[in-house]
Scaffold this motif. Structure first.
Motif, PDB file in Angstrom:
ATOM      1  N   GLY A 130       0.710  -7.738   6.826  1.00 48.73           N
ATOM      2  CA  GLY A 130      -0.121  -6.716   6.190  1.00 48.73           C
ATOM      3  C   GLY A 130       0.472  -5.335   6.355  1.00 48.73           C
ATOM      4  O   GLY A 130       0.490  -4.532   5.419  1.00 48.73           O
ATOM      5  N   ALA A 131       1.002  -5.056   7.561  1.00 49.89           N
ATOM      6  CA  ALA A 131       1.624  -3.746   7.791  1.00 49.89           C
ATOM      7  C   ALA A 131       2.863  -3.579   6.917  1.00 49.89           C
ATOM      8  O   ALA A 131       3.133  -2.488   6.406  1.00 49.89           O
ATOM      9  CB  ALA A 131       1.977  -3.596   9.266  1.00 49.89           C
ATOM     10  N   VAL A 132       3.617  -4.676   6.710  1.00 51.79           N
ATOM     11  CA  VAL A 132       4.809  -4.609   5.843  1.00 51.79           C
ATOM     12  C   VAL A 132       4.388  -4.264   4.413  1.00 51.79           C
ATOM     13  O   VAL A 132       5.022  -3.429   3.754  1.00 51.79           O
ATOM     14  CB  VAL A 132       5.574  -5.954   5.885  1.00 51.79           C
ATOM     15  N   VAL A 133       3.286  -4.877   3.947  1.00 50.76           N
ATOM     16  CA  VAL A 133       2.777  -4.538   2.608  1.00 50.76           C
ATOM     17  C   VAL A 133       2.372  -3.069   2.570  1.00 50.76           C
ATOM     18  O   VAL A 133       2.631  -2.352   1.601  1.00 50.76           O
ATOM     19  CB  VAL A 133       1.586  -5.452   2.248  1.00 50.76           C
ATOM     20  N   LEU A 134       1.731  -2.612   3.657  1.00 50.35           N
ATOM     21  CA  LEU A 134       1.184  -1.254   3.700  1.00 50.35           C
ATOM     22  C   LEU A 134       2.241  -0.172   3.659  1.00 50.35           C
ATOM     23  O   LEU A 134       1.938   0.960   3.308  1.00 50.35           O
ATOM     24  CB  LEU A 134       0.368  -1.082   4.985  1.00 50.35           C
ATOM     25  N   VAL A 135       3.471  -0.457   4.081  1.00 48.70           N
ATOM     26  CA  VAL A 135       4.487   0.599   4.068  1.00 48.70           C
ATOM     27  C   VAL A 135       5.355   0.518   2.823  1.00 48.70           C
ATOM     28  O   VAL A 135       6.226   1.354   2.635  1.00 48.70           O
ATOM     29  CB  VAL A 135       5.375   0.565   5.322  1.00 48.70           C
ATOM     30  N   SER A 136       5.150  -0.488   1.959  1.00 45.82           N
ATOM     31  CA  SER A 136       6.032  -0.618   0.799  1.00 45.82           C
ATOM     32  C   SER A 136       5.276  -0.699  -0.523  1.00 45.82           C
ATOM     33  O   SER A 136       5.879  -0.986  -1.543  1.00 45.82           O
ATOM     34  CB  SER A 136       6.918  -1.849   0.969  1.00 45.82           C
ATOM     35  N   TYR A 137       3.966  -0.417  -0.543  1.00 44.11           N
ATOM     36  CA  TYR A 137       3.206  -0.563  -1.780  1.00 44.11           C
ATOM     37  C   TYR A 137       3.520   0.584  -2.745  1.00 44.11           C
ATOM     38  O   TYR A 137       3.834   1.697  -2.326  1.00 44.11           O
ATOM     39  CB  TYR A 137       1.708  -0.600  -1.485  1.00 44.11           C
ATOM     40  N   THR A 138       3.439   0.279  -4.023  1.00 47.64           N
ATOM     41  CA  THR A 138       3.491   1.346  -5.028  1.00 47.64           C
ATOM     42  C   THR A 138       2.337   1.186  -5.994  1.00 47.64           C
ATOM     43  O   THR A 138       2.432   1.584  -7.151  1.00 47.64           O
ATOM     44  CB  THR A 138       4.809   1.319  -5.818  1.00 47.64           C
ATOM     45  N   ASN A 139       1.236   0.606  -5.515  1.00 43.02           N
ATOM     46  CA  ASN A 139       0.089   0.347  -6.355  1.00 43.02           C
ATOM     47  C   ASN A 139      -1.135   0.306  -5.450  1.00 43.02           C
ATOM     48  O   ASN A 139      -1.081  -0.266  -4.355  1.00 43.02           O
ATOM     49  CB  ASN A 139       0.289  -0.998  -7.067  1.00 43.02           C
ATOM     50  N   LEU A 140      -2.222   0.936  -5.891  1.00 43.01           N
ATOM     51  CA  LEU A 140      -3.401   1.013  -5.023  1.00 43.01           C
ATOM     52  C   LEU A 140      -3.977  -0.364  -4.714  1.00 43.01           C
ATOM     53  O   LEU A 140      -4.575  -0.563  -3.662  1.00 43.01           O
ATOM     54  CB  LEU A 140      -4.476   1.891  -5.668  1.00 43.01           C
TER      55      LEU A 140
END
Lengths: 105, 458
Positions: free
Chosen positions: B104-114
């Motif tokens: 989840g943290a990996v997703v949180l630092v690489s998202y480009t969409n809300l």
């Protein structure tokens, strides 16, 4: 783009705001964990309603797809949350949140 | 993409290894996987990457650096707690949950969409609700689990309503389109209300005052090893996500929220330091100290537009290492004292085990911000960033509250060096000595390597 004649996006937004505030009020007012839990679901569904209304207003399907994701997440949260409530009930014998006062300050 | 695959597959393979009765191989597998994650980050460093999943995520330089830090902190957590779980079967579940939460943290630092931001927060949080209440027979753990779950769900709901309002004002979740729409309509009331609600939801997640009330209870009630994970990886993940949001699509309107963030940071610093000073329980004191570091990190997010992401990454790494070390030492010490966590439990620790006492001293001095520990440079970067944006009052407040911080950190150190009669030695097994030595050295080496982080920009 009115689905029902006379009902505009503003109406949906006001309804979702009312639902959201009802959820917050319920959380502050209720002392039973299950009822508080239902109020959180009310808040999530208020956001869902707003998202779907905006999605129709903008003519963009993104908002409606997001609602599906939110439903999945809410289901996962319910599963974990009810398990925690079960644990609480087994150890404390009640689902009233007044007993949760072992840690203060 | 590779980073996300490695971290999620690692969690699944831990569960598979348990099914296949390969429990002894789980810890080496996790170590190898996390080292592979760091290696992938190093190999991919500086190469242009394409967005994937229909513009959902982008492994840019910032994301890679953050993933490297998160993977390193998780690796340190596994190394330092490796001997804390004797029961083999339960350990597997905890390890898998920790790895899913790190995904989840990996997703949180690489998202480009809300959408991905919301999903990342939930993937980070839901395994944590289970981890916090994993000490099933302990009423404190139950209470912490319920409080964390419940307030976390409310925070998610507030954040979600904020996202809905932003969507209503702009009509998109995508970062590029969102950035254009936001700068085109900076005075839109619905947009401002949405961003304010999103910031409030994040303030809950990163435990900034006045949304911090759950933190001391949850940190105290959870198993100490879980607390170590929460205060390092989870905290870093949440702050790095907030930074990505504030300097990305919302950078055009952040000027209007600077006062609000500065107020939150100031309130966080004052409340947490005063509360930490009056605690008698070391775990609760460390929880309040973690809130006070949230105040520093919030200031780092606030000035992030000018100072760049390097100082926030540096602060997350140094604080993460110091907090993993201090909670791990607390776990070992209290397990030798029937679970006592008062200041007295630390008396004579320097005789009972010099490694633990040394690592704890260095970690606490690093948190207090005393050179030559890395925490000093971390605080120095944040404060100089604040001064360069003409908010001298906040900088003065930071220095003053750090002095208060010195008081409660030194109380533990003094207790450790107070002689005590007939104290038994504390034995550490296997690799644990080396882990404590490595982490202590890192806290000093990072002080001298701080120049690398300061100029880090993407």
């Amino acid at each position: 783009m009115e689905l029902i004649p006379g009902v505009t996006t503003e109406h949906y937004l006001v309804l979702s705001l009312i639902l959201f505030c009802l959820g917050i009020f319920g959380i502050l007012y209720r002392r039973n964990a299950i009822l508080m839990f239902m109020c959180v679901e009310l808040m999530l569904n208020a956001s869902n309603l707003a998202l779907v209304a905006f999605s129709r207003m903008w003519g963009d399907t993104g908002g409606q797809v997001f609602v599906f994701f939110i439903m999945v997440v809410a289901a996962a949260e319910v599963a974990v949350g009810l398990a925690i409530l079960m644990l609480l009930y087994r150890n404390m014998g009640t689902t009233q949140t007044d007993v949760l006062n072992k840690m203060k300050w | 993409m590779k980073e996300l695959l490695i971290s999620s597959l690692l969690g699944i393979s831990v569960l598979l290894f348990d099914l296949l009765r390969l429990r002894r191989a789980i810890l080496p597998l996790v170590a190898a996987g996390l080292i592979a994650l760091v290696a992938v980050v190093v190999v991919d460093w500086g190469t242009a990457s394409n967005p994937f999943g229909n513009n959902m995520m982008l492994m840019d330089g910032y994301a890679l650096a953050s993933i490297g830090i998160l993977a390193l902190l998780t690796l340190f957590w596994f190394a330092i707690t490796s001997d804390s779980y004797p029961a083999q079967s339960r350990r597997t579940d905890l390890y898998a949950l920790v790895l899913f939460s790190m995904t989840g943290a990996v997703v949180l630092v690489s998202y480009t969409n809300l959408v991905m931001m919301f999903l990342g927060i939930e993937i980070l949080s839901i395994p944590l609700y289970v981890l916090v209440s994993s000490d099933r027979q302990n009423p404190l753990s139950n209470e912490a689990g319920f409080k964390y779950f419940f307030l976390g769900a409310v925070a998610s709901a507030i954040l979600l309503f904020g996202i809905a309002l932003v969507y209503g004002a702009t009509g998109t979740f995508d970062f590029t389109e969102l950035g254009a729409a936001v700068s085109a309509s900076t005075s839109n009331l619905m947009l401002k209300a949405g961003i304010a609600m999103m910031l409030a939801g994040f303030a809950f997640k990163v435990s900034a005052a006045p949304f911090h009330f759950w933190t001391p209870d949850v940190y105290q009630g959870s198993p100490t090893t879980v607390t170590a994970y929460m205060s390092s990886v989870v905290k870093a993940g949440a702050f790095l996500a907030l930074f990505r949001l504030c300097t990305g699509p919302f950078s055009a309107v952040m000027d209007g929220f600077t006062d609000m963030l500065a107020f939150l940071a100031a309130l966080t610093l004052v409340v947490s330091n005063l509360m930490a000073a009056v605690q008698t329980n070391v775990k609760r004191m460390l929880a309040f100290s973690s809130i006070s570091h949230a105040g520093f990190l919030l200031a780092g997010v606030m000035t992030g537009g000018e100072t760049g992401p390097g100082i926030l990454l540096y602060y997350s790494l140094t604080y993460g290492i110091a907090s993993i070390t201090s909670f791990a030492v607390l776990h070992v010490v209290s397990s030798y004292q029937n679970g006592a966590m008062e200041y007295d439990a630390f008396r004579g620790l320097v005789r009972r085990n010099p490694f633990l006492a040394g690592a704890m001293t260095i970690a606490l001095l690093s948190m207090a911000g005393i050179p030559p520990m890395a925490g000093f440079m971390a605080k120095y970067f944040i404060i100089s960033g604040i001064i360069s944006t003409d908010m001298v009052w906040l900088a003065v407040l930071m220095v003053l509250t750090s002095v208060v911080g010195m008081y409660y950190y030194l109380r533990v150190i003094i207790a450790m060096f107070t002689p005590v009669e007939n104290a038994g030695r504390i034995m550490l097994r296997g690799l644990q000595h080396y882990t404590y030595i490595l982490l202590s050295l890192l806290m000093i080496i990072l002080f001298f390597a701080s120049g690398f982080f300061e100029v880090l920009n993407f």
